[in-house]
Motif scaffolding. Structure first.
Motif, PDB file in Angstrom:
ATOM      1  N   GLU A 258       0.472  -1.114  -0.085  1.00 50.71           N
ATOM      2  CA  GLU A 258      -0.479  -0.183   0.058  1.00 50.71           C
ATOM      3  C   GLU A 258       0.649   1.103   0.206  1.00 50.71           C
ATOM      4  OE1 GLU A 258      -3.469   0.217   2.549  1.00 50.71           O
ATOM      5  OE2 GLU A 258      -2.679  -1.706   2.920  1.00 50.71           O
ATOM      6  N   ASP A 259       0.671   1.769  -1.425  1.00 53.27           N
ATOM      7  CA  ASP A 259       1.152   3.103  -0.788  1.00 53.27           C
ATOM      8  C   ASP A 259       0.596   4.415  -0.619  1.00 53.27           C
ATOM      9  OD1 ASP A 259       2.700   6.194  -1.690  1.00 53.27           O
ATOM     10  OD2 ASP A 259       3.164   4.704  -3.670  1.00 53.27           O
ATOM     11  N   CYS A 260       1.210   5.207   0.539  1.00 53.08           N
ATOM     12  CA  CYS A 260      -0.054   5.776   1.744  1.00 53.08           C
ATOM     13  C   CYS A 260       0.818   7.094   1.488  1.00 53.08           C
ATOM     14  CB  CYS A 260      -0.036   4.933   2.698  1.00 53.08           C
ATOM     15  SG  CYS A 260      -0.372   3.204   3.305  1.00 53.08           S
ATOM     16  N   CYS A 261       1.800   7.440   0.587  1.00 50.37           N
ATOM     17  CA  CYS A 261       2.525   8.310   0.616  1.00 50.37           C
ATOM     18  C   CYS A 261       1.667   9.928   0.456  1.00 50.37           C
ATOM     19  CB  CYS A 261       3.590   9.137  -0.124  1.00 50.37           C
ATOM     20  SG  CYS A 261       4.811   7.888  -0.811  1.00 50.37           S
ATOM     21  N   GLN A 262       0.194   9.684   0.450  1.00 50.04           N
ATOM     22  CA  GLN A 262      -0.476  10.798  -0.193  1.00 50.04           C
ATOM     23  C   GLN A 262      -2.259  10.503   0.984  1.00 50.04           C
ATOM     24  OE1 GLN A 262      -0.963  10.602  -4.455  1.00 50.04           O
ATOM     25  NE2 GLN A 262       0.767  11.569  -5.048  1.00 50.04           N
ATOM     26  N   SER A 263      -1.936   9.590   1.835  1.00 48.29           N
ATOM     27  CA  SER A 263      -2.884   9.038   2.730  1.00 48.29           C
ATOM     28  C   SER A 263      -2.562   8.907   3.791  1.00 48.29           C
ATOM     29  CB  SER A 263      -3.778   8.380   2.396  1.00 48.29           C
ATOM     30  OG  SER A 263      -2.486   6.497   1.996  1.00 48.29           O
ATOM     31  N   LEU A 264      -1.794   9.483   4.365  1.00 45.71           N
ATOM     32  CA  LEU A 264      -0.908   9.286   5.983  1.00 45.71           C
ATOM     33  C   LEU A 264      -2.173   9.827   7.166  1.00 45.71           C
ATOM     34  CD1 LEU A 264       0.704   8.905   8.475  1.00 45.71           C
ATOM     35  CD2 LEU A 264       1.841  10.948   7.812  1.00 45.71           C
ATOM     36  N   GLY A 265      -2.669   8.951   7.116  1.00 40.80           N
ATOM     37  CA  GLY A 265      -3.838   9.299   8.403  1.00 40.80           C
ATOM     38  C   GLY A 265      -5.553   8.685   8.279  1.00 40.80           C
ATOM     39  N   GLY A 266      -5.455   8.515   6.817  1.00 43.92           N
ATOM     40  CA  GLY A 266      -6.834   8.276   6.228  1.00 43.92           C
ATOM     41  C   GLY A 266      -7.369   7.060   6.014  1.00 43.92           C
ATOM     42  N   VAL A 267      -8.505   7.189   6.614  1.00 50.53           N
ATOM     43  CA  VAL A 267      -9.291   5.213   7.269  1.00 50.53           C
ATOM     44  C   VAL A 267     -10.557   5.403   5.780  1.00 50.53           C
ATOM     45  CG1 VAL A 267     -10.953   4.258   7.927  1.00 50.53           C
ATOM     46  CG2 VAL A 267      -8.693   6.509   9.654  1.00 50.53           C
ATOM     47  N   GLY A 268     -10.219   4.476   5.310  1.00 48.89           N
ATOM     48  CA  GLY A 268     -11.431   3.648   4.333  1.00 48.89           C
ATOM     49  C   GLY A 268     -12.110   3.337   5.198  1.00 48.89           C
ATOM     50  N   VAL A 269     -13.551   1.684   4.743  1.00 49.52           N
ATOM     51  CA  VAL A 269     -14.446   1.412   4.582  1.00 49.52           C
ATOM     52  C   VAL A 269     -13.658   0.070   4.990  1.00 49.52           C
ATOM     53  CG1 VAL A 269     -15.954   1.209   2.511  1.00 49.52           C
ATOM     54  CG2 VAL A 269     -14.574   0.235   2.309  1.00 49.52           C
TER      55      VAL A 269
ATOM     56  N   SER B 198     -14.249  10.912  -5.935  1.00 50.62           N
ATOM     57  CA  SER B 198     -14.323  10.284  -5.260  1.00 50.62           C
ATOM     58  C   SER B 198     -14.558  10.110  -3.686  1.00 50.62           C
ATOM     59  CB  SER B 198     -15.085   9.076  -5.753  1.00 50.62           C
ATOM     60  OG  SER B 198     -13.754   8.115  -5.422  1.00 50.62           O
ATOM     61  N   GLY B 199     -15.335  10.439  -3.200  1.00 51.20           N
ATOM     62  CA  GLY B 199     -14.905  10.586  -2.021  1.00 51.20           C
ATOM     63  C   GLY B 199     -13.779  11.256  -0.642  1.00 51.20           C
ATOM     64  N   LEU B 200     -15.004  12.663  -1.245  1.00 55.90           N
ATOM     65  CA  LEU B 200     -13.786  14.280  -0.797  1.00 55.90           C
ATOM     66  C   LEU B 200     -14.531  14.689   0.483  1.00 55.90           C
ATOM     67  CD1 LEU B 200     -13.216  16.434  -3.939  1.00 55.90           C
ATOM     68  CD2 LEU B 200     -11.182  15.116  -1.518  1.00 55.90           C
ATOM     69  N   ALA B 201     -15.888  14.174   0.671  1.00 56.27           N
ATOM     70  CA  ALA B 201     -16.461  14.230   1.784  1.00 56.27           C
ATOM     71  C   ALA B 201     -16.536  13.133   2.754  1.00 56.27           C
ATOM     72  CB  ALA B 201     -18.103  14.449   1.060  1.00 56.27           C
ATOM     73  N   ASP B 202     -15.746  12.253   2.762  1.00 49.80           N
ATOM     74  CA  ASP B 202     -15.473  11.084   4.174  1.00 49.80           C
ATOM     75  C   ASP B 202     -15.028  11.339   4.927  1.00 49.80           C
ATOM     76  OD1 ASP B 202     -16.770  10.153   2.249  1.00 49.80           O
ATOM     77  OD2 ASP B 202     -15.672   8.357   1.133  1.00 49.80           O
ATOM     78  N   ALA B 203     -16.001  10.979   6.024  1.00 52.34           N
ATOM     79  CA  ALA B 203     -15.101  11.447   7.010  1.00 52.34           C
ATOM     80  C   ALA B 203     -13.678  10.861   7.540  1.00 52.34           C
ATOM     81  CB  ALA B 203     -15.881  11.354   8.363  1.00 52.34           C
ATOM     82  N   GLY B 204     -13.380  10.337   7.084  1.00 52.64           N
ATOM     83  CA  GLY B 204     -12.097   9.541   7.116  1.00 52.64           C
ATOM     84  C   GLY B 204     -11.230   9.534   5.801  1.00 52.64           C
ATOM     85  N   ARG B 205     -11.383  10.549   5.061  1.00 52.81           N
ATOM     86  CA  ARG B 205      -9.972  11.105   4.269  1.00 52.81           C
ATOM     87  C   ARG B 205      -9.595  12.193   4.493  1.00 52.81           C
ATOM     88  NH1 ARG B 205     -11.667  11.246  -1.345  1.00 52.81           N
ATOM     89  NH2 ARG B 205      -8.786  11.685  -1.974  1.00 52.81           N
ATOM     90  N   MET B 206      -8.343  11.413   4.591  1.00 46.96           N
ATOM     91  CA  MET B 206      -7.420  12.749   3.952  1.00 46.96           C
ATOM     92  C   MET B 206      -6.855  13.265   2.710  1.00 46.96           C
ATOM     93  SD  MET B 206      -5.086  14.093   5.860  1.00 46.96           S
ATOM     94  CE  MET B 206      -4.834  13.129   7.605  1.00 46.96           C
ATOM     95  N   ALA B 207      -7.259  14.713   2.644  1.00 45.97           N
ATOM     96  CA  ALA B 207      -7.539  14.580   1.873  1.00 45.97           C
ATOM     97  C   ALA B 207      -6.175  15.677   0.428  1.00 45.97           C
ATOM     98  CB  ALA B 207      -8.806  16.151   1.370  1.00 45.97           C
ATOM     99  N   TYR B 208      -5.317  14.942   0.400  1.00 51.90           N
ATOM    100  CA  TYR B 208      -4.474  14.981  -0.088  1.00 51.90           C
ATOM    101  C   TYR B 208      -4.616  16.614  -1.390  1.00 51.90           C
ATOM    102  CZ  TYR B 208       0.386  15.779  -1.506  1.00 51.90           C
ATOM    103  OH  TYR B 208       1.870  15.658  -2.199  1.00 51.90           O
ATOM    104  N   ARG B 209      -4.832  16.512  -2.090  1.00 58.84           N
ATOM    105  CA  ARG B 209      -5.668  16.848  -3.373  1.00 58.84           C
ATOM    106  C   ARG B 209      -6.893  17.118  -3.131  1.00 58.84           C
ATOM    107  NH1 ARG B 209      -2.026  18.559  -6.255  1.00 58.84           N
ATOM    108  NH2 ARG B 209       0.602  17.427  -6.506  1.00 58.84           N
ATOM    109  N   PHE B 210      -7.099  18.594  -3.650  1.00 58.41           N
ATOM    110  CA  PHE B 210      -8.667  18.894  -4.056  1.00 58.41           C
ATOM    111  C   PHE B 210      -8.965  18.775  -5.676  1.00 58.41           C
ATOM    112  CE2 PHE B 210     -12.956  20.612  -5.389  1.00 58.41           C
ATOM    113  CZ  PHE B 210     -13.821  20.518  -4.225  1.00 58.41           C
ATOM    114  N   VAL B 211      -9.139  17.883  -6.807  1.00 57.06           N
ATOM    115  CA  VAL B 211      -9.418  17.274  -8.115  1.00 57.06           C
ATOM    116  C   VAL B 211     -10.308  17.721  -8.770  1.00 57.06           C
ATOM    117  CG1 VAL B 211      -8.463  16.369  -9.847  1.00 57.06           C
ATOM    118  CG2 VAL B 211      -6.681  15.627  -7.260  1.00 57.06           C
TER     119      VAL B 211
END
Length: 343
Positions: free
Chosen positions: A138-149, A250-263
């Motif tokens: 898992e490449d988490c370089c842009q998602s540190l702290g993120g949570v998914g399903v 997708s998923g930019l409004a999700d509670a566990g998202r770490m929004a690295y970019r807003f695309v």
């Protein structure tokens, strides 16, 4: 965004007399073991080094095939080639921009390894990418702290890699880390990193992190939730301002998202370029996250027709500023400019 607390943490290391790899690096590694509830961690000089050593420690060497998403950083290709393996480029999903499980089955079913990038913080479908005999990083370089399903991003594969480059979620200027639920994988990474003063010789390289870098990372990790909260607040402002005719990842409004970019996604290249000009005229700098020439299949001179989603994303995506240092006034200016665009 460097705070007074960050500077104090670095100053404490400078005053300690120990600035190379030492107790601050050990504390960073212990922090990741705590965050993931066990396993092992090894801090390194960069995210690229982390990916290279994760591959090497899992056995991805000569003769091995590694599936990588086309819509991703060239560091993936570099790490695969340095490990001695062969990359197999795969198209991505149009909503999350992550590795497409169906495309993986079609374009790289034989791959014994796969790198699942959580692109811009969007969770890759790790469960769908796994297969018997396949090891997944898992490449988490842009998602540190993120949570998914499926839980905390980085917790499902055989290893997870992180970057602390200047533009990442938290930074040490440079730096990276490998975490694995299998402590022996992290120890294999450490075995390569500790290049000197060994009883026996094998070729290794100095990929160590300094305590100066680790102190800065540790300081910023202490406010990771505040960083998430600010990024989410910025994303909500942009979502509220988004005009008809444009869409977003997708998923930019999700509670566990770490929004690295807003695309933002435009319907076509002409509209994307019109949006970029409109934002620039309003004093808001935006960026194309991955240009067409940077797509991994183009670097390897593969047929673009086999990667239609990655090609379209390169032509239609635009990234708006979302870093936590963005002031409320700057955010209001950017949101107003976005709201005023007419596709």
């Amino acid at each position: 965004m460097i705070t007074a607390e960050d500077r104090a943490a670095v100053d404490a290391v400078l005053a300690s007399g120990w600035i190379a790899q030492g107790p601050a690096v050990a504390a960073l590694e212990a922090d990741f073991v705590r965050r993931y509830g066990g396993g092992g961690a090894c801090a390194l000089s960069s995210g690229s080094a982390a990916l290279f050593l994760a591959l090497k420690s899992l056995g991805a060497g000569e003769g091995a095939t590694v599936a990588v998403p086309s819509y991703a950083c060239s560091a993936l290709l570099n790490a695969v080639y340095l490990a001695g393996a062969t990359p197999k480029v795969v198209d991505v999903l149009p909503d999350s921009f992550c590795l497409d499980p169906a495309a993986l089955a079609r374009q790289a079913a034989e791959a014994a390894f796969a790198i699942a990038v959580h692109t811009y913080g969007a969770p890759a479908d790790v469960a769908a990418l796994q297969a018997p005999g396949r090891q997944l990083i898992e490449d988490c370089c842009q998602s540190l702290g993120g949570v998914g399903v499926q839980g905390q991003l980085g917790s499902q594969g055989e290893a997870a890699v992180f970057s602390f480059y200047a533009t990442k979620i938290v930074t040490g200027g440079q730096g990276g880390l490998v975490w694995s639920k299998a402590a022996d994988v992290a120890e294999a990474v450490r075995y390569y990193r500790q290049f000197d003063c060994r009883e026996s010789y094998v070729p290794r390289f100095n990929l160590q992190m300094t305590d100066i870098q680790a102190a800065l990372v540790n300081s910023q990790l202490a406010r990771l939730e505040a960083i998430r909260s600010r990024r989410q607040a910025i994303a909500r402002s942009y979502l509220a301002a988004l005009p008809a005719g444009l869409s977003v990842q997708s998923g930019l409004a999700d509670a566990g998202r770490m929004a690295y970019r807003f695309v933002v996604l435009a319907p076509d290249l002409a509209t994307r370029e019109a949006l970029r000009r409109h934002m620039e005229q309003a004093g808001v700098g935006c960026a194309v996250p991955i240009e067409r020439y940077e797509l991994l299949h183009r670097y390897l001179k593969l047929d673009p027709a086999d990667f239609p989603v990655a090609e379209r994303l390169a032509d239609t995506s635009l990234s708006l500023p979302i870093h936590p240092g963005l002031s409320d006034a700057q955010l209001a200016q950017a949101a107003a400019a976005l709201s005023g665009f007419r596709p």
